[in-house]
Design a protein around this motif. Structure first.
Motif, mmCIF file in Angstrom:
data_model
loop_
_atom_site.group_PDB
_atom_site.id
_atom_site.type_symbol
_atom_site.label_atom_id
_atom_site.label_comp_id
_atom_site.label_asym_id
_atom_site.label_seq_id
_atom_site.Cartn_x
_atom_site.Cartn_y
_atom_site.Cartn_z
ATOM 1 N N ILE A 69 0.988 -1.162 -0.185
ATOM 2 C CA ILE A 69 -0.132 0.123 -0.053
ATOM 3 C C ILE A 69 1.018 1.347 0.070
ATOM 4 O O ILE A 69 0.349 2.431 -0.071
ATOM 5 C CB ILE A 69 -0.918 0.054 1.253
ATOM 6 N N ASP A 70 2.010 0.997 -0.132
ATOM 7 C CA ASP A 70 3.149 2.307 -0.135
ATOM 8 C C ASP A 70 2.956 2.844 -1.463
ATOM 9 O O ASP A 70 3.374 2.298 -2.589
ATOM 10 C CB ASP A 70 4.429 1.729 0.336
ATOM 11 N N PRO A 71 2.453 4.241 -1.677
ATOM 12 C CA PRO A 71 2.383 4.782 -3.075
ATOM 13 C C PRO A 71 3.934 4.786 -3.911
ATOM 14 O O PRO A 71 3.692 4.822 -5.185
ATOM 15 C CB PRO A 71 2.164 6.473 -2.440
ATOM 16 N N GLU A 72 4.842 4.570 -3.191
ATOM 17 C CA GLU A 72 6.157 4.762 -4.017
ATOM 18 C C GLU A 72 6.535 3.312 -4.358
ATOM 19 O O GLU A 72 7.171 3.040 -5.240
ATOM 20 C CB GLU A 72 7.327 5.415 -3.222
ATOM 21 N N LYS A 85 4.559 0.395 -4.249
ATOM 22 C CA LYS A 85 3.519 -0.705 -4.556
ATOM 23 C C LYS A 85 3.740 -1.162 -5.921
ATOM 24 O O LYS A 85 2.959 -2.143 -6.420
ATOM 25 C CB LYS A 85 2.207 -0.206 -4.278
ATOM 26 N N ARG A 121 3.503 -5.579 -6.981
ATOM 27 C CA ARG A 121 2.439 -5.413 -7.844
ATOM 28 C C ARG A 121 1.880 -6.896 -7.834
ATOM 29 O O ARG A 121 0.475 -6.995 -7.689
ATOM 30 C CB ARG A 121 2.885 -4.724 -9.164
#
Length: 220
Positions: free
Chosen positions: A177-180, A182, A188
């Motif tokens: 869930i980490d924006p950078e 994931k 993925r």
């Protein structure tokens, strides 16, 4: 509504580990110490609470035939083999001779060597051609993350109804869930599989916050 989870401190985690059957296990402790001496790669080993849970799950369903993909130095294979019924067999797929050589030594120390069979090589190539003597009761997947879904789809037809499939590292240290982070290939792939398992009608599934995330599935 109050939070329904506990944030672990090191002291609380140590307390939890102490509250297990056979918490003082000289074989597992020796294996863990030797694995830690390998350096950073030691993080691939399962945690003590994972090992205890796996033995319990295998024993609870009366598993006789099991398979694991990703053996490393043998912690998970010992945990699984210990839970198998008499005459049970665990098939291990791993490509690394050095790490599995450590596992072989500890299978003997744990007295489970007769229950374990190692298939050394690339599981991505070997698994599609493997035909078990009987349906699997228990599956543990802890190898290259990009191929988790491939392993799942390949082995699911070989699992009996009611059999269990367990995946490790399904939270990826929070990177799913980490924006950078994931969108890396591995993260993925795991995120997509998490979402797939949650809605897959072929299994009952729950993602557990144990260690780095264990996804437990029961084949319908």
């Amino acid at each position: 509504m109050p939070d329904k989870f506990v944030t672990f401190t090191e002291d609380l985690y140590d307390y939890m580990l102490a509250q297990r059957s056979n918490a003082q296990d000289s074989v597992m402790e020796a294996l863990r110490a030797e694995t830690e001496n390998l350096g950073e790669v030691a993080e691939m080993s399962i945690s003590p609470d994972q090992a205890s849970l796996m033995t319990l799950l295998v024993a609870a369903i009366g598993a006789k035939y099991a398979v694991e993909i990703g053996t490393f130095t043998g912690m998970s294979s010992i945990a699984i083999a210990r839970g198998l019924v008499s005459g049970g067999k665990l098939i291990c797929f791993d490509s690394d001779f050095k790490w599995t050589s450590i596992a072989r030594r500890y299978w003997m120390k744990a007295g489970v060597q007769e229950k374990v069979e190692l298939r050394l090589g690339d599981a991505h190539r070997l698994l599609p051609h493997y035909r078990p003597h009987a349906p699997f009761d228990f599956v543990f997947i802890d190898a290259d993350k990009e191929f988790y879904d491939f392993y799942y789809e390949t082995i699911l037809p070989q699992v009996r109804p009611g059999g269990l499939i367990l995946f490790d590292n399904m939270l990826r240290g929070g990177q799913v869930i980490d924006p950078e982070a994931k969108f890396t290939m591995a993260n993925r792939a795991i995120d997509q599989l998490n979402r797939k398992l949650a809605t897959d009608p072929r299994v009952q599934a729950v993602l557990l916050p144990i260690a780095d995330g264990l996804y437990l599935c029961r084949k319908r």
